[in-house]
Enzyme design. Sequence first.
Site, PDB file in Angstrom:
ATOM      1  N   LYS A 108      -3.067 -15.175 -18.252  1.00  0.00           N
ATOM      2  CA  LYS A 108      -2.956 -13.818 -19.042  1.00  0.00           C
ATOM      3  C   LYS A 108      -3.238 -12.694 -18.066  1.00  0.00           C
ATOM      4  CE  LYS A 108      -4.718 -10.765 -21.081  1.00  0.00           C
ATOM      5  NZ  LYS A 108      -4.375  -9.314 -20.514  1.00  0.00           N
ATOM      6  N   GLY A 119       0.156 -10.578 -22.280  1.00  0.00           N
ATOM      7  CA  GLY A 119      -0.522 -10.033 -23.588  1.00  0.00           C
ATOM      8  C   GLY A 119      -1.392  -8.924 -23.163  1.00  0.00           C
ATOM      9  N   GLY A 166      -5.377  -7.329 -24.951  1.00  0.00           N
ATOM     10  CA  GLY A 166      -6.792  -7.898 -25.180  1.00  0.00           C
ATOM     11  C   GLY A 166      -6.874  -8.916 -26.385  1.00  0.00           C
ATOM     12  N   GLU A 208     -16.134 -12.311 -13.335  1.00  0.00           N
ATOM     13  CA  GLU A 208     -16.422 -11.379 -12.037  1.00  0.00           C
ATOM     14  C   GLU A 208     -16.110 -10.057 -12.705  1.00  0.00           C
ATOM     15  OE1 GLU A 208     -15.940  -8.618  -9.456  1.00  0.00           O
ATOM     16  OE2 GLU A 208     -13.920  -9.580  -9.217  1.00  0.00           O
ATOM     17  N   CYS A 229     -13.532  -3.457  -7.617  1.00  0.00           N
ATOM     18  CA  CYS A 229     -14.733  -3.802  -8.045  1.00  0.00           C
ATOM     19  C   CYS A 229     -15.932  -3.804  -7.073  1.00  0.00           C
ATOM     20  CB  CYS A 229     -14.861  -5.051  -8.719  1.00  0.00           C
ATOM     21  SG  CYS A 229     -14.397  -6.508  -7.526  1.00  0.00           S
ATOM     22  N   GLU A 269     -19.470   2.524 -12.868  1.00  0.00           N
ATOM     23  CA  GLU A 269     -18.403   2.139 -12.152  1.00  0.00           C
ATOM     24  C   GLU A 269     -17.017   3.308 -12.324  1.00  0.00           C
ATOM     25  OE1 GLU A 269     -16.345  -1.980 -10.491  1.00  0.00           O
ATOM     26  OE2 GLU A 269     -16.208  -1.504 -12.773  1.00  0.00           O
TER      27      GLU A 269
END
Length: 488
Positions: free
Chosen positions: A183, A214, A216, A257, A291, A391
Amino acid sequence: MATEDAVTDIRIDQSYIGGRWITPENGVPFAVHEPATGAFAGQVTLCTQAELDMAVDAAKAVMSRGWGDNGLAGRMGYLQELIRVLGDEQDRFADCIAFEVGAPIDFALKQQVGAAIGHLQASLAAAQGLELDVTPDPAMPEHRERFEPAGVAGLITPWNWPLNQIALKFGSALISGCPMILKPSEYTPRTSVLFARCVERIGLPDGVFSMVLGNGRIGSAMTSHKGIRVISFTGSTAVGRQIATAAAQDFKRVILELGGKSPNILFGDCDVETAVRQGLAHCFRNAGQSCNAASLMLVQDTIYDRVVALAAEVARETPLGMPEQAGQHLGPVISKTQFDRVQTLIGSALEQGARLVAGGQGRAEGFGAGYFVRPTVFADVRMDMRIAREEVFGPVQSIVRFSTEEEAIALANSQDHGLAAYIQTGDPVRADRVARKLDVGMVQVNGNSRLPGAPFGGTKSSGIGRESGIWGIREYLEIKSISGAARQ
């Protein structure tokens, strides 16, 4: 399906399920926009629960036919062929990523696509030494341990490194023998469709790989689906927490992650010029949308003023440009939502008393449209400020002062995240000492790169599990102890 279309002509109304391209009967339309202009860039048809069920059924069927029971050499062959196909298509992938993410074309090709192929090569190299049926003690030949596929795997990937993150998960799941359902982010459908077309070309048995486009809702449905045994997710800490909670209901294996706020510690004995330039380059690359971006610079007081002045200079000199332009410049962030979030965090830093030395709020000069963030540097940041703890996912560097080694370690470890850290020092003994004390999953010293296949992942709210190389493959394998049965 043809593979010679232009980037903007790639069809995004179909998903790849059980070896076929399927248009969802009750699919939900989702509009995507070009980051560099903000203009409408197309529409993708998102799948529903019905298409997810089809993908799970196809994955379970191929497992029942023996996929994953043996044939490691065959799976390695498929992976080797995919690496070749991706290499042939690398320019088209770079075009897709530049268009969808806004990454400058040179960066998209060399870093985004290059890293993805590198991760698949690391999985292939790790597989060459992989033993799936082991007799651990020659004195007890009647006892052995088998490593078996953990089951159908759901792979949920983000938009910031769209091909790279798919490759990290795909290579490990393929080598392990787990059928997989991808996904990808709805913001990068063209990159994802091109990847699925490449997989289609290598001839995997139907059901080994499916891709459901798709949002969430589909990701949530995957997490709670009874037919999926492994969930590998890359994304925000908030969503990762929801996934872990839902997956726990069926005791699914999860690899998460998640977010990061990676400290970059500059000691007084470091090469200041190199450390600052490399530090800001790492913080700003991909428009700050990584990230593990080195976005929190901790600087010893003996070099603090010099570092702040140089960081401001570097930020002001950092060029921005359109994604299709060649060169070493920054592109836009991916969306208006992301642009607005970065602006809010810059505003919070100003309100909380951080000293702005470069950049600031507003669209970057010279751009009348698109989501171009001004390369920004804040000095005199305190660890209680939002800009030091959250972040940003934009080209924003925060600088914090420290005095002693102990204080630097305490500051780095005081935050919730624990993905990566960076150390700049002329003393290798200190580098090792500090690295051991940092509560993170990855440490890089003096600009040294991570080795191919090195474990990628973090601690605390940055997630659980590791990706890449042998460490990534092991996440998809269950261990079975067998005593007294002859090996076949």
